[in-house]
Scaffold this motif. Structure first.
Motif, PDB file in Angstrom:
ATOM      1  N   MET A 111      42.379  41.422  -6.150  1.00 47.47           N
ATOM      2  CA  MET A 111      41.013  41.923  -5.608  1.00 47.47           C
ATOM      3  C   MET A 111      39.837  40.876  -6.369  1.00 47.47           C
ATOM      4  N   THR A 112      39.050  40.427  -5.489  1.00 50.83           N
ATOM      5  CA  THR A 112      37.966  40.072  -5.869  1.00 50.83           C
ATOM      6  C   THR A 112      36.776  40.950  -6.219  1.00 50.83           C
ATOM      7  N   ARG A 113      35.843  40.784  -7.229  1.00 49.12           N
ATOM      8  CA  ARG A 113      34.882  41.807  -7.326  1.00 49.12           C
ATOM      9  C   ARG A 113      33.708  41.031  -7.885  1.00 49.12           C
ATOM     10  N   GLU A 114      32.646  41.438  -7.144  1.00 45.76           N
ATOM     11  CA  GLU A 114      31.170  40.759  -7.909  1.00 45.76           C
ATOM     12  C   GLU A 114      30.109  42.019  -7.946  1.00 45.76           C
ATOM     13  N   ARG A 115      29.689  42.105  -8.852  1.00 44.58           N
ATOM     14  CA  ARG A 115      28.702  42.972  -9.278  1.00 44.58           C
ATOM     15  C   ARG A 115      27.165  42.569  -8.944  1.00 44.58           C
ATOM     16  N   VAL A 116      26.238  43.397  -8.496  1.00 46.28           N
ATOM     17  CA  VAL A 116      24.912  43.236  -8.267  1.00 46.28           C
ATOM     18  C   VAL A 116      24.290  44.275  -9.032  1.00 46.28           C
ATOM     19  N   SER A 117      23.402  43.677 -10.109  1.00 51.12           N
ATOM     20  CA  SER A 117      22.604  44.601 -10.944  1.00 51.12           C
ATOM     21  C   SER A 117      21.150  44.591 -10.891  1.00 51.12           C
ATOM     22  N   SER A 118      20.641  45.756 -10.687  1.00 49.90           N
ATOM     23  CA  SER A 118      19.058  45.905 -10.793  1.00 49.90           C
ATOM     24  C   SER A 118      18.497  45.712 -12.083  1.00 49.90           C
ATOM     25  N   GLY A 119      19.230  45.437 -13.075  1.00 49.63           N
ATOM     26  CA  GLY A 119      18.449  45.114 -14.481  1.00 49.63           C
ATOM     27  C   GLY A 119      17.949  46.384 -15.038  1.00 49.63           C
ATOM     28  N   THR A 120      18.302  47.396 -14.603  1.00 49.19           N
ATOM     29  CA  THR A 120      17.693  48.649 -15.308  1.00 49.19           C
ATOM     30  C   THR A 120      18.602  48.985 -16.345  1.00 49.19           C
ATOM     31  N   GLU A 121      18.028  49.770 -17.536  1.00 50.94           N
ATOM     32  CA  GLU A 121      18.815  49.963 -18.686  1.00 50.94           C
ATOM     33  C   GLU A 121      20.026  51.142 -18.342  1.00 50.94           C
ATOM     34  N   TRP A 122      19.896  51.759 -17.174  1.00 45.42           N
ATOM     35  CA  TRP A 122      20.778  52.877 -16.941  1.00 45.42           C
ATOM     36  C   TRP A 122      22.275  52.434 -16.573  1.00 45.42           C
ATOM     37  N   GLU A 123      22.182  51.127 -15.975  1.00 45.01           N
ATOM     38  CA  GLU A 123      23.333  50.677 -15.603  1.00 45.01           C
ATOM     39  C   GLU A 123      24.406  50.782 -16.586  1.00 45.01           C
ATOM     40  N   ALA A 124      24.029  50.413 -17.896  1.00 47.18           N
ATOM     41  CA  ALA A 124      25.060  50.118 -18.788  1.00 47.18           C
ATOM     42  C   ALA A 124      25.142  51.690 -19.400  1.00 47.18           C
ATOM     43  N   THR A 125      24.076  52.427 -19.369  1.00 44.03           N
ATOM     44  CA  THR A 125      24.155  53.882 -20.195  1.00 44.03           C
ATOM     45  C   THR A 125      25.282  54.558 -19.237  1.00 44.03           C
ATOM     46  N   VAL A 126      24.935  54.430 -17.670  1.00 43.39           N
ATOM     47  CA  VAL A 126      25.621  55.546 -17.116  1.00 43.39           C
ATOM     48  C   VAL A 126      26.983  54.925 -16.522  1.00 43.39           C
ATOM     49  N   GLY A 127      27.170  53.441 -16.584  1.00 48.18           N
ATOM     50  CA  GLY A 127      28.426  52.922 -16.223  1.00 48.18           C
ATOM     51  C   GLY A 127      28.448  52.406 -14.697  1.00 48.18           C
ATOM     52  N   TYR A 128      27.423  51.879 -14.161  1.00 49.45           N
ATOM     53  CA  TYR A 128      27.504  51.568 -12.642  1.00 49.45           C
ATOM     54  C   TYR A 128      26.697  50.320 -12.300  1.00 49.45           C
TER      55      TYR A 128
END
Length: 130
Positions: A1-18
């Motif tokens: 499976m290929t997988r590409e992430r798009v980030s909004s750059g908010t601190e919450w992505e790493a904290t919440v894990g999304y």
């Protein structure tokens, strides 16, 4: 499976894990998106139409970054804090998607992450792999 992430750059992505969005094998899933500005502050507090339009604009940006577009959307979900706002929310949704007309669900929830937020939107798209 290929997988590409798009980030909004908010601190919450790493904290919440999304991630804001994920593209995997021709599917793009955009996480729940609220109407916030670059600082994370709510846009148009309490205004269901304006918040829906803003949130869907952010969804469209995430789709674009993942190599998809509004025309590729097959499903949306709308979470509202007052189901009586369905017409305003629906109008903004209709303006964004027009004849694409994805399968859509709108449900009332007791609250969102901030008391000034009244709508949250997510989307799924299907794109042809290159």
């Amino acid at each position: 499976m290929t997988r590409e992430r798009v980030s909004s750059g908010t601190e919450w992505e790493a904290t919440v894990g999304y991630s804001r969005a994920i593209r995997a094998d021709g599917r793009v899933s955009v996480a729940g998106t609220t109407a916030t500005d670059e600082d994370g502050d709510p846009v148009a507090p309490g205004d269901a139409y304006a918040q829906t339009a803003h949130a869907l604009g952010l969804v469209a940006d995430a789709l674009d970054e993942a190599g998809a577009g509004v025309e590729d959307v097959v499903r949306t979900r709308l979470f509202v804090t007052d189901i009586d706002d369905w017409e305003a929310v629906g109008r903004a949704h209709g303006e964004m998607f027009g004849e694409v007309r994805p399968a859509t669900t709108m449900v009332e929830v007791s609250r969102l992450i901030h008391p000034d937020l009244v709508v949250e939107a997510e989307a799924e798209a299907v794109v042809t792999e290159e």
